[in-house]
Motif scaffolding. Sequence first.
Motif, mmCIF file in Angstrom:
data_model
loop_
_atom_site.group_PDB
_atom_site.id
_atom_site.type_symbol
_atom_site.label_atom_id
_atom_site.label_comp_id
_atom_site.label_asym_id
_atom_site.label_seq_id
_atom_site.Cartn_x
_atom_site.Cartn_y
_atom_site.Cartn_z
ATOM 1 N N TYR A 41 55.284 4.425 99.477
ATOM 2 C CA TYR A 41 55.582 5.784 99.005
ATOM 3 C C TYR A 41 57.074 6.140 99.087
ATOM 4 C CZ TYR A 41 55.303 10.713 98.013
ATOM 5 O OH TYR A 41 55.509 11.943 97.449
ATOM 6 N N PRO A 42 57.749 5.849 100.210
ATOM 7 C CA PRO A 42 59.197 6.120 100.227
ATOM 8 C C PRO A 42 59.964 5.345 99.149
ATOM 9 C CG PRO A 42 58.369 5.868 102.457
ATOM 10 C CD PRO A 42 57.246 5.480 101.536
ATOM 11 N N LEU A 45 59.570 7.166 95.922
ATOM 12 C CA LEU A 45 60.470 8.318 95.841
ATOM 13 C C LEU A 45 61.877 7.893 95.436
ATOM 14 C CD1 LEU A 45 59.372 10.365 99.000
ATOM 15 C CD2 LEU A 45 58.747 10.764 96.605
ATOM 16 N N VAL A 49 64.061 8.897 91.778
ATOM 17 C CA VAL A 49 65.460 9.304 91.606
ATOM 18 C C VAL A 49 66.156 8.394 90.601
ATOM 19 C CG1 VAL A 49 67.699 9.533 92.748
ATOM 20 C CG2 VAL A 49 65.611 10.305 93.912
ATOM 21 N N ARG A 64 69.243 13.446 98.234
ATOM 22 C CA ARG A 64 68.071 13.813 97.428
ATOM 23 C C ARG A 64 66.784 13.694 98.232
ATOM 24 N NH1 ARG A 64 68.210 13.561 91.744
ATOM 25 N NH2 ARG A 64 66.242 14.686 91.957
ATOM 26 N N LEU A 65 66.681 12.628 99.042
ATOM 27 C CA LEU A 65 65.429 12.340 99.767
ATOM 28 C C LEU A 65 65.430 12.859 101.201
ATOM 29 C CD1 LEU A 65 64.796 8.638 98.595
ATOM 30 C CD2 LEU A 65 63.976 10.756 97.548
ATOM 31 N N TYR A 66 66.546 13.420 101.641
ATOM 32 C CA TYR A 66 66.686 13.891 103.030
ATOM 33 C C TYR A 66 66.520 12.739 104.019
ATOM 34 C CZ TYR A 66 65.978 18.449 100.795
ATOM 35 O OH TYR A 66 66.080 19.547 99.979
ATOM 36 N N LEU A 67 67.089 11.593 103.669
ATOM 37 C CA LEU A 67 67.007 10.415 104.538
ATOM 38 C C LEU A 67 68.407 9.901 104.833
ATOM 39 C CD1 LEU A 67 64.074 8.489 102.786
ATOM 40 C CD2 LEU A 67 64.001 9.619 105.006
ATOM 41 N N HIS A 145 66.082 23.263 105.816
ATOM 42 C CA HIS A 145 67.211 22.336 105.695
ATOM 43 C C HIS A 145 68.533 23.062 105.945
ATOM 44 C CE1 HIS A 145 69.418 18.826 104.521
ATOM 45 N NE2 HIS A 145 70.041 19.475 103.558
ATOM 46 N N LEU B 11 61.377 13.990 90.724
ATOM 47 C CA LEU B 11 61.307 14.219 92.175
ATOM 48 C C LEU B 11 61.075 15.688 92.478
ATOM 49 C CD1 LEU B 11 61.664 12.916 95.007
ATOM 50 C CD2 LEU B 11 64.054 13.636 94.896
ATOM 51 N N PHE B 17 56.211 15.040 98.059
ATOM 52 C CA PHE B 17 57.575 14.875 98.573
ATOM 53 C C PHE B 17 58.050 16.128 99.290
ATOM 54 C CE2 PHE B 17 62.162 15.662 97.704
ATOM 55 C CZ PHE B 17 62.651 14.838 98.710
ATOM 56 N N TYR B 20 56.369 16.168 102.598
ATOM 57 C CA TYR B 20 56.925 15.101 103.446
ATOM 58 C C TYR B 20 58.312 15.478 103.976
ATOM 59 C CZ TYR B 20 59.495 10.518 103.395
ATOM 60 O OH TYR B 20 60.296 9.438 103.632
ATOM 61 N N ALA B 21 59.156 15.994 103.113
ATOM 62 C CA ALA B 21 60.506 16.385 103.534
ATOM 63 C C ALA B 21 60.447 17.599 104.462
ATOM 64 C CB ALA B 21 61.368 16.677 102.310
ATOM 65 N N ARG B 24 59.676 16.500 107.978
ATOM 66 C CA ARG B 24 60.803 15.892 108.673
ATOM 67 C C ARG B 24 61.864 16.935 109.058
ATOM 68 N NH1 ARG B 24 63.311 12.596 105.715
ATOM 69 N NH2 ARG B 24 62.127 12.853 103.794
ATOM 70 N N GLU B 25 62.087 17.899 108.194
ATOM 71 C CA GLU B 25 63.067 18.943 108.523
ATOM 72 C C GLU B 25 62.563 19.853 109.642
ATOM 73 O OE1 GLU B 25 66.278 19.386 107.416
ATOM 74 O OE2 GLU B 25 66.010 17.420 106.485
#
Lengths: 149, 149
Positions: A41-42, A45, A49, A64-67, A145, B11, B17, B20-21, B24-25
């Motif tokens: 899944y990651p 994602l 993009v 974009r992915l917050y990673l 965020h 996206l 997504f 999921y984000a 994590r945040e």
Amino acid sequence: MGVQMNDLLKLDNQLCFAIYACYREISKMYRPFLDELGITYPQYLALLVLWEQKKCSVKELGERLYLDSGTLTPMLKRMEAAQLIKRNRCMDDERKVIVHLTKQGELLKEKAKCIPEALLRNSGIHQEDFLHLLKQLKRLLRHVHDLNK
Amino acid sequence: MGVQMNDLLKLDNQLCFAIYACYREISKMYRPFLDELGITYPQYLALLVLWEQKKCSVKELGERLYLDSGTLTPMLKRMEAAQLIKRNRCMDDERKVIVHLTKQGELLKEKAKCIPEALLRNSGIHQEDFLHLLKQLKRLLRHVHDLNK
DNA sequence: GTAAATTTAATTGTGCACAATCTAATTTAC
DNA sequence: GTAAATTAGATTGTGCACAATTAAATTTAC
């Protein structure tokens, strides 16, 4: 008819837990489709993009992915090993690594095209509910965020 | 004014997504509080269950948290090493492992009591928005979990 | 122009997730 | 009562996450 002060520690009243468990359950619904494509899944994602904009830096992808790079670097290396992407240092600024799709990675988009629709249908969620929830969660995501910055 | 068919691969239109984000945040907001207690977010969730019911089997914990033994066993061993819990085989049915709090794990509840309130305050989210979102996500979770059965 | 600060990735180490497999205990079917 | 099926955990292997550190390139401040 809200939540009492004493109940705030109950698992049942944890918003973050509901979100976290939702992610894991929904990603399970993706699995058979993504197994078909040989991706996680990651990785899906990251491909979303790249399918949109063809190439981008690791930094940009992270935004974009917050990673962060600690997550992305090894994942992108696996995707490069699977010949879905290529990674190259930027000529103008050698600190940057530009990621772009291979032909194979590009072709995967055709196979992936049906996934969102199939998932939405399988889930039986109404489009209006989907859009309402999406809107709220994107708002929450932006808000949290910002708080973390 | 919905999402066009062609945009479903963007996206920006991925509900999963956003979820999921968000997780994590939000879990990042928990970190300073949980660091204080020396635990991680998944460990905090396990403790929420044990603070509610004092003891439970690994299986039961997995059902509450939507996690399997491959995740729980090593996590519970770390929590046992940290002297927050004890794990014992059930006398009636030796396949079962019963998890219960140590005195130390019990005491941690007092320090954790303020966390949900502090987080809610820090986030600036209105109680009604919180409750609305919680309700929707719990509904979605139940729905998707049923689909995965 | 060069030292200091900043920026971008990579690396390292710890902790989840989870599929797949294995082991041991318990149920059930006969 | 015993073989087969089921159930509960543990184990193994792969893949994220992310904090902390390092390394290298680029900017900036002087």
